[in-house]
Design an enzyme around this catalytic site. Structure first.
Site, mmCIF file in Angstrom:
data_model
loop_
_atom_site.group_PDB
_atom_site.id
_atom_site.type_symbol
_atom_site.label_atom_id
_atom_site.label_comp_id
_atom_site.label_asym_id
_atom_site.label_seq_id
_atom_site.Cartn_x
_atom_site.Cartn_y
_atom_site.Cartn_z
ATOM 1 N N HIS A 1 0.830 -1.201 0.000
ATOM 2 C CA HIS A 1 0.000 0.000 0.000
ATOM 3 C C HIS A 1 0.870 1.258 0.000
ATOM 4 O O HIS A 1 0.464 2.291 -0.544
ATOM 5 C CB HIS A 1 -0.912 0.019 1.240
ATOM 6 C CG HIS A 1 -1.980 -1.017 1.221
ATOM 7 N ND1 HIS A 1 -1.769 -2.306 1.626
ATOM 8 C CD2 HIS A 1 -3.285 -0.947 0.827
ATOM 9 C CE1 HIS A 1 -2.899 -2.989 1.510
ATOM 10 N NE2 HIS A 1 -3.829 -2.197 1.017
ATOM 11 N N ASP B 1 -4.731 -5.856 -8.004
ATOM 12 C CA ASP B 1 -4.937 -5.210 -6.719
ATOM 13 C C ASP B 1 -5.142 -3.711 -7.003
ATOM 14 O O ASP B 1 -5.044 -3.252 -8.153
ATOM 15 C CB ASP B 1 -3.742 -5.471 -5.791
ATOM 16 C CG ASP B 1 -4.120 -5.407 -4.310
ATOM 17 O OD1 ASP B 1 -5.183 -4.840 -3.982
ATOM 18 O OD2 ASP B 1 -3.347 -5.920 -3.484
#
Length: 353
Positions: free
Chosen positions: A183, A253
């Site tokens: 992230h 993702d």
């Protein structure tokens, strides 16, 4: 615009659809919508929101990250607090068969409750192995042993399928070995292909006839490819589809993650990253948390990806669209009140660890 693929999974800002949300849902490239905790107030509101979404776009795939443990978007108003998957691995060490039964029960409860509110798909189960290094994976993983993780994940998937919901194994070929969180960083796993296939990636080969969808990791494995797995034809087409024989859908993702857009030494726009992921072998691409401040990034992704198709920088794939449509539930869900009286659901609740 005649494009035979609707690969974009986008998000919305609130608990109801705005005018802009409705416009984006009707865009021909929109194929899915992912919900977050900010989209939740109550079961009644969530059910109404999902119905509103389907009314605007009947074939859209409504998704959520709802795994259990610390990754569970809806936690109140009757939703069962599902255990972290590590607890199933711990149960395995005491009683393997009871752990498989509990895992099936967890998958059934997870999927039945979501489906009762109108959600089509949860991005679960996690197939990453618990190497003890990754804070972002941690107790989301079942176990360190790939064999244990495989059988427990298969049991969760069985429970989800029993409730009429597809599932998505993640994060191929494995995120558990690296410490960095994709992230906020670009994790690098320097192991050889042979080592990865023998360990972290093994569940994907063993579940090739089970999994309905897979999500690759925003992790770079430089001894295999300089690109993160989700942008790598080597990983997605040669290994996952070719060597392992996987036939289901492949989701990228979140493209807004730090690990997603640093390719070949440069930084890409969301649309450029989406085109690269689709050309590499993804069927669908996620862009999360970009609708909150008006959604300009979402509009740019849709418009620029359409322009990329028109310019030949991305080639829509009708087979990918069929894989997306196959993830939609094939039967109506049990409404919540009926679910509460369903004997199979009640039995599953009793079997949770």
């Amino acid at each position: 615009m005649n494009i035979e693929q609707a690969p974009v999974v986008l998000d919305i800002a609130g608990t109801t659809l705005s005018k802009a949300d409705r416009r984006r849902l009707k865009h021909p490239l929109t194929g899915g919508l992912i919900l977050f905790a900010r989209n939740w107030e109550s079961r009644t509101q969530l059910t109404a929101l999902c119905a509103e979404i389907k009314q605007a776009r009947p074939d859209v795939l409504i998704c959520v990250d709802h795994e259990g443990g610390r990754v569970q978007r809806f936690r109140t108003d009757g939703f069962t607090h599902l255990p972290a998957m590590r607890s199933l691995g711990e149960l395995w060490m005491k009683d393997a068969m009871a752990a498989c039964d509990a895992a099936s029960a967890a998958g059934h409860v997870l999927a039945a409750e979501l489906r009762a509110c109108g959600v089509d798909l949860s991005f679960a189960p996690v197939l990453d192995l618990d190497h003890g290094a990754s804070s972002v994976i941690g107790d989301r993983a079942f176990h360190r042993d790939a064999r244990v993780a495989t059988l427990l994940a298969k049991s969760v998937a069985h429970g989800m399928l029993r409730a009429g919901m597809a599932h998505c194994g993640k994060h191929f070929p494995g995120h558990g070995f690296v410490k960095a969180d994709s992230h906020v960083a670009v994790p690098v796993d320097r192991r050889s292909l042979k080592a990865i296939l023998a360990d972290d990636a093994a569940p994907y080969a063993w579940l090739s006839a089970t999994l309905t969808a897979v999500m690759p990791a925003h992790v770079v494995y430089p001894k295999v490819d300089a690109r993160p797995a989700g942008f790598s034809p080597r990983w997605l087409q040669d290994v996952l589809r070719g060597q392992m024989g996987f036939t289901g859908a492949i989701f990228s993702d979140d493209l807004s993650m730090e690990g997603a857009r640093h390719l070949d030494g440069g930084s890409l726009s969301y649309a450029e990253a989406a085109a690269e992921a689709l050309n590499a072998g993804c069927d669908l691409v996620l862009l999360c948390n970009q609708s909150i401040d008006g959604g300009e990034a979402v509009d740019a992704l849709l418009d620029d990806l359409a322009a990329a198709a028109a310019a030949g920088r991305w080639f829509p794939n009708p087979d990918a669209e069929q894989r997306r449509l196959a993830l939609l539930p094939g039967s109506p869900p049990l409404p919540w009140d009926d679910l509460m009286h369903d004997v199979a659901y009640q039995r599953s609740l009793e079997r949770l660890p």
